[in-house]
Design an enzyme around this catalytic site. Structure first.
Site, PDB file in Angstrom:
ATOM      1  N   LYS A 166      28.258  70.192 -12.920  1.00 49.25           N
ATOM      2  CA  LYS A 166      28.718  69.184 -13.887  1.00 49.25           C
ATOM      3  C   LYS A 166      30.237  69.098 -13.892  1.00 49.25           C
ATOM      4  O   LYS A 166      30.810  68.056 -14.200  1.00 49.25           O
ATOM      5  CB  LYS A 166      28.208  69.512 -15.286  1.00 49.25           C
ATOM      6  CG  LYS A 166      26.718  69.269 -15.472  1.00 49.25           C
ATOM      7  CD  LYS A 166      26.394  67.804 -15.759  1.00 49.25           C
ATOM      8  CE  LYS A 166      24.899  67.536 -15.698  1.00 49.25           C
ATOM      9  NZ  LYS A 166      24.595  66.103 -15.564  1.00 49.25           N
TER      10      LYS A 166
ATOM     11  N   CYS B  84      19.866  62.832 -12.920  1.00 49.50           N
ATOM     12  CA  CYS B  84      20.682  63.540 -13.917  1.00 49.50           C
ATOM     13  C   CYS B  84      21.273  64.854 -13.431  1.00 49.50           C
ATOM     14  O   CYS B  84      22.119  65.427 -14.095  1.00 49.50           O
ATOM     15  CB  CYS B  84      19.917  63.757 -15.217  1.00 49.50           C
ATOM     16  SG  CYS B  84      18.174  63.841 -15.024  1.00 49.50           S
TER      17      CYS B  84
ATOM     18  N   GLU C  88      14.609  50.742 -15.305  1.00 45.73           N
ATOM     19  CA  GLU C  88      14.875  50.623 -13.876  1.00 45.73           C
ATOM     20  C   GLU C  88      13.591  50.856 -13.070  1.00 45.73           C
ATOM     21  O   GLU C  88      13.296  50.118 -12.120  1.00 45.73           O
ATOM     22  CB  GLU C  88      15.958  51.640 -13.465  1.00 45.73           C
ATOM     23  CG  GLU C  88      16.371  51.514 -12.007  1.00 45.73           C
ATOM     24  CD  GLU C  88      17.384  52.575 -11.576  1.00 45.73           C
ATOM     25  OE1 GLU C  88      17.818  53.385 -12.422  1.00 45.73           O
ATOM     26  OE2 GLU C  88      17.723  52.596 -10.382  1.00 45.73           O
TER      27      GLU C  88
ATOM     28  N   SER D   1      17.823  56.805  -8.773  1.00 47.78           N
ATOM     29  CA  SER D   1      18.163  55.937  -9.896  1.00 47.78           C
ATOM     30  C   SER D   1      19.671  55.752  -9.964  1.00 47.78           C
ATOM     31  O   SER D   1      20.434  56.698  -9.748  1.00 47.78           O
ATOM     32  CB  SER D   1      17.670  56.568 -11.198  1.00 47.78           C
ATOM     33  OG  SER D   1      18.336  55.977 -12.289  1.00 47.78           O
TER      34      SER D   1
ATOM     35  N   GLU E 116      30.837  66.863 -11.065  1.00 49.65           N
ATOM     36  CA  GLU E 116      30.418  65.494 -11.384  1.00 49.65           C
ATOM     37  C   GLU E 116      31.469  64.776 -12.233  1.00 49.65           C
ATOM     38  O   GLU E 116      31.820  63.624 -11.974  1.00 49.65           O
ATOM     39  CB  GLU E 116      29.086  65.525 -12.130  1.00 49.65           C
ATOM     40  CG  GLU E 116      28.533  64.151 -12.468  1.00 49.65           C
ATOM     41  CD  GLU E 116      27.304  64.215 -13.366  1.00 49.65           C
ATOM     42  OE1 GLU E 116      27.329  64.927 -14.400  1.00 49.65           O
ATOM     43  OE2 GLU E 116      26.312  63.565 -13.046  1.00 49.65           O
TER      44      GLU E 116
ATOM     45  N   GLU F 199      34.414  57.886  -9.130  1.00 50.18           N
ATOM     46  CA  GLU F 199      33.806  56.677  -9.712  1.00 50.18           C
ATOM     47  C   GLU F 199      33.406  56.865 -11.171  1.00 50.18           C
ATOM     48  O   GLU F 199      33.025  55.902 -11.835  1.00 50.18           O
ATOM     49  CB  GLU F 199      32.599  56.241  -8.869  1.00 50.18           C
ATOM     50  CG  GLU F 199      31.431  57.204  -8.816  1.00 50.18           C
ATOM     51  CD  GLU F 199      31.578  58.304  -7.752  1.00 50.18           C
ATOM     52  OE1 GLU F 199      32.713  58.519  -7.258  1.00 50.18           O
ATOM     53  OE2 GLU F 199      30.572  58.959  -7.448  1.00 50.18           O
TER      54      GLU F 199
ATOM     55  N   GLU G 180      16.675  54.317 -17.412  1.00 49.18           N
ATOM     56  CA  GLU G 180      15.969  54.736 -16.199  1.00 49.18           C
ATOM     57  C   GLU G 180      14.522  54.240 -16.210  1.00 49.18           C
ATOM     58  O   GLU G 180      13.982  53.841 -15.177  1.00 49.18           O
ATOM     59  CB  GLU G 180      16.020  56.262 -16.072  1.00 49.18           C
ATOM     60  CG  GLU G 180      15.801  56.783 -14.682  1.00 49.18           C
ATOM     61  CD  GLU G 180      16.173  58.257 -14.566  1.00 49.18           C
ATOM     62  OE1 GLU G 180      17.336  58.551 -14.216  1.00 49.18           O
ATOM     63  OE2 GLU G 180      15.322  59.123 -14.821  1.00 49.18           O
TER      64      GLU G 180
ATOM     65  N   CYS H 256      17.616  72.879 -15.981  1.00 48.04           N
ATOM     66  CA  CYS H 256      18.939  73.213 -16.550  1.00 48.04           C
ATOM     67  C   CYS H 256      18.928  74.528 -17.327  1.00 48.04           C
ATOM     68  O   CYS H 256      19.961  75.199 -17.403  1.00 48.04           O
ATOM     69  CB  CYS H 256      19.426  72.116 -17.470  1.00 48.04           C
ATOM     70  SG  CYS H 256      19.203  70.474 -16.814  1.00 48.04           S
TER      71      CYS H 256
END
Ligand code: SF4
Ligand code: SF4
Ligand code: SF4
Ligand code: FES
Lengths: 185, 589
Positions: free
Chosen positions: B363, B304, B281, B324, B366, B371, B278, B520
């Site tokens: 999560k 994230c 990036e 990102s 996710e 994908e 990241e 989190c």
């Protein structure tokens, strides 16, 4: 093209024409901009919208929510909280079976079941031909005559489940003033 | 100040205090249900009724302001009887079977019933039509257990700015849920689980993966590895009677080993990896803008937090190019475990099962995104919340408090202090700055103890600026640039930040977003109950975990460096692109 009267569908000319969908949504947007800044404006906006569309379909609720900057769940919550709002088109004849204490004790529940069976719908639903809607009432102040059923503005007293079928036939034959006829007069 | 008498004691309280606040100030506890910290009292549940001298009826302590000379009796016979009746009423509308309920261990209703001496439910009340909503991979809603306290409504709309839930209907027929009695998967819910975190009963809980994980562990043909998110070590102890803020990293590793996992690894490892990807990036985007003068989406947002990704996909699609492309550390871990690690141990990717322990219900969602796979093999197979892990440890008869401290396994278990702080708001940004600054200047980030204090703490939106000087030759286009960053946590705060950027543009280069309040450590899968005091304690634990390490910068992680030399090549390289990066799409509301 004539403009739509302020608050009503169908139009006041006593014909059976209905305003087009585009016209109704144009009117809805007017209603939204009229009420959106007003404190407590949601309920009158919903009321006016219901009188334009006859009920409050999901598309209308979404449009109002967006216009008022509220979530769909909140506006739907308000709509379902008040019994004078309806999410579904109502039939020509609104059958309300009283389940207040007196009516309940004297067989209101059986009368309700008989209507469900005859009309083939559940409470809150409308028959596919848009003739009948079925709802439950809470005391119409005629407990002495329980069980009581109201069809639009007509009160039926001491209704017996066995007579429900016949009642429905009489209603269709004209025993009760239909909702749309009434609004036109 | 106002003079108030609570029971026999006189005290002075500031004007505007409620009876509840006054009572708490003097150590008298009054039960509450609907009340939530920092939110306006809604007075919905009536569990906090108290007697006020001169008042005709009992008053709700949470929503009644005190007045001069007020005399309150919190535990008079009348008040106690009224509160008991309220709880009996709640129980009569509630259809639950405690021993089989997910919340039997931490149910507030059950605790209240006990506290008030309710020994029977005198009648069965009218109930709404039962419905179980298990439409999402994240959550299960059971409305027959709902006591309509509306905490979830408040959190979803006010804290998270989503508003998926609202009371629908009226009276006994009221159902707390999405519009038109839809299920969560059919509305724009981001699956953050903050509703499940505040629900006092078993009406909203995570969708459990415990049976699947047991089955995988017990299958001799599978190689089952586990990764734990940075936030777990600062909270898991609470499920075993430790004070909030107790670090249990070593015991957690020991427990996971005793549960039978074949590899006890760390999401922290891929948090370090995330920083390299990241950070690169970000620097690449800045170069495109400043050197090549090409259009590029800036500010860049962190990626994230899967609830945030959902939020952007539903509500702010115009910002999707700014997010990102890095997969989250959870997904990077899965991808690395089933490629690099699989090769190392000579197993096929299909034989490896990756289990995650996450503080988060989103999560779970996710991990199931289509994908998130490579060559038909899912990156991550099962996601457990912190609470689910605690249940498994108890189920296995492991005496957690008696465990020794053990390390994580190599090669995916080593991490820097920068990875630890991914657990709290401001942490990902700080970790990124520690590395990016050093890459660009060759010097350590010039702040005390490597902490960027302006972006730490629980303020909703925070910002910091840092002027870059003394750059290395290849980075001299950044010489003198004032790098501006922002940090938001809680999607309500994030919504305000994004609306502001939409209207006024952004002075920022990089923005960290975490879905849950506090980050989190305050996730929807953490031990209950999480309030600000608990959040701050967990954050304190995370910072001390970071400070206790010698290695505090992601790029110093030797095992991550090895991963690059042995396997990935370089950050943003072809392998990385395939395994570690992803894309986003607008979702209709
Ligand atoms: S929600 Fe609480 S009271 Fe209800 S069944 Fe579960 S543990 Fe028991
Ligand atoms: S998971 Fe989050 S967004 Fe979905 S209903 Fe719960 S609080 Fe709202
Ligand atoms: S689902 Fe839980 S938090 Fe929401 S109203 Fe029901 S009991 Fe309260
Ligand atoms: S806590 Fe006071 S009414 Fe719910």
């Amino acid at each position: 093209m004539t403009s739509l009267p302020a608050s009503a569908a169908p139009c006041s000319c006593a014909c059976s024409c209905e305003p087009s969908e585009t016209e109704m949504f144009a009117r809805l947007d007017e209603v939204i901009s009229e009420y959106r800044e007003k404190p407590g404006g949601l309920i009158p906006a919903l009321q006016t919208a219901q009188s334009v569309f006859g009920y409050l379909p999901e598309t209308v609720i979404r449009r109002i929510a967006e216009g008022f900057g509220k979530t769909v769940s909140e506006v739907a919550g308000v709509v379902t909280f008040y019994s004078f709002f309806t999410l579904h088109p109502r039939g020509k004849y609104l059958v309300r079976v009283c389940l207040g204490t007196a009516c309940y004790v004297r067989g209101g529940k059986d009368v309700l079941d008989a209507f469900k069976k005859k009309l083939q719908i559940e409470v809150g639903e409308t028959t596919p031909d848009r003739q009948f809607s079925l709802e439950v009432g809470r005391c119409f102040g005629a407990c002495g005559m329980a069980p009581v059923v109201m069809v639009n503005d007509t009160v039926y007293q001491r209704v017996k489940p066995a007579r429900v079928g016949e009642m429905v036939n009489q209603i269709v034959a004209g025993a009760v003033v239909a909702a749309s006829e009434k609004e036109h007069t | 100040m106002l003079n108030v008498t609570v029971n026999t004691q006189k005290i002075q309280v500031p004007e505007g205090s409620t009876i509840l606040q006054a009572a708490r100030q003097m150590g008298v506890s009054i039960p509450t249900l609907c009340n939530l910290e920092k939110r306006e009292a809604i007075g919905a549940c009536r569990v906090c009724l108290v007697e006020v001298e001169g008042a005709r009826i009992l008053q709700a302590a949470c929503s009644t302001p005190v007045h001069e000379g007020m005399v309150v009796r919190t535990h008079s016979a009348q008040a106690r009887a009224a509160r008991r009746q309220v709880v009996e009423m709640l129980l009569s509308e509630h259809d639950g079977n405690c021993p089989t309920c997910d919340r039997s261990g931490d149910c507030e209703l059950r605790a209240l019933a006990e506290e008030m001496g309710v020994s029977q439910v005198p009648f069965e009340g009218m109930r709404a039509k039962p419905h179980i909503d298990d439409s999402t991979p994240a959550l299960v809603r059971d409305n027959s257990k709902c006591i309509k306290c509306r905490r979830c409504v408040t959190v979803c709309s006010e804290v998270q700015g989503v508003g998926a839930l609202f009371p629908q209907g009226r009276g006994f027929q009221t159902v707390i849920g999405p519009a038109f009695t839809r299920d969560l998967a059919e509305v724009a819910c981001v699956q953050c689980g903050q509703c499940a975190a505040v629900c006092p009963v078993g009406a909203i809980v995570e969708k459990s993966c415990i049976p699947q994980v047991w089955k995988a562990i017990e299958n001799p043909h599978l190689h089952v590895v586990v990764q734990t998110a940075p936030a777990i070590r600062a909270a898991l102890g609470e499920c075993f009677g430790y004070e909030p803020g107790t670090r249990v990293t070593g015991k957690m590793a020991a427990a996971l080993r005793r549960l039978g996992f074949d590899g006890v690894f760390d999401t922290n490892f891929t948090a370090d990896l995330t920083i390299l990807e990241e950070g690169t990036e970000l620097l690449t985007r800045l170069k495109t803008a400043l050197v090549d003068k090409q259009p590029v989406a800036l500010p860049m947002f962190t990626s994230c937090s899967p609830g945030w990704i959902n939020f952007a996909e539903f509500y702010f699609p115009q910002f999707l190019p700014n997010i990102s492309t890095c997969k989250s550390p959870q997904q990077m871990f899965g991808a690395v475990a089933k490629s690099y690690y699989a090769q190392k141990i000579g197993r096929k990717p299909e034989e490896i099962v990756v289990v995650s322990v996450m503080p988060c219900t989103a999560k779970k969602f996710e991990a199931q995104r289509p994908e998130m796979e490579s060559h038909g093999v899912r990156d991550v197979d099962y996601v457990l919340t912190t609470r689910e892990l605690a249940k498994m440890i108890k189920e296995a008869g492991i005496d957690f408090r008696a465990l020794p401290d053990e390390p994580m396994d190599a090669p995916l278990g080593l991490s820097s202090g920068a990875a630890d702080i991914f657990a709290n708001t401001g942490g990902v940004m700080e970790a990124a700055l520690r590395t990016a600054y050093e890459i660009v200047t060759g010097r350590e980030l010039p702040v005390a103890n490597l902490h960027v204090s302006a972006i730490a703490g629980l303020a909703g939106v925070k910002e910091a600026a840092l002027t870059i000087t003394g750059t290395k030759p290849e980075w001299n286009f950044l010489e003198g640039v004032e790098l501006k960053v922002a940090v938001s946590h809680g999607l309500g705060n994030t919504r305000r930040l994004l609306e502001h950027i939409k209207a006024h543009g952004s002075p920022y280069h990089f923005i960290e977003v975490m879905t849950c309040p506090g980050g989190c450590i305050g996730g929807g899968g953490q031990p209950r109950f999480t309030d600000d005091a608990v959040r701050l304690k967990r954050i304190g634990a995370i910072y001390s975990e970071d400070e206790s390490k010698k290695m505090r910068k992601s790029h110093e992680n030797p095992d991550v460096q090895k991963l690059y030399t042995e396997f990935l090549g370089k950050p943003l390289g072809e392998k990385s692109h395939h395994l570690l990066h992803t894309k986003y799409a607008h979702k209709a509301k």
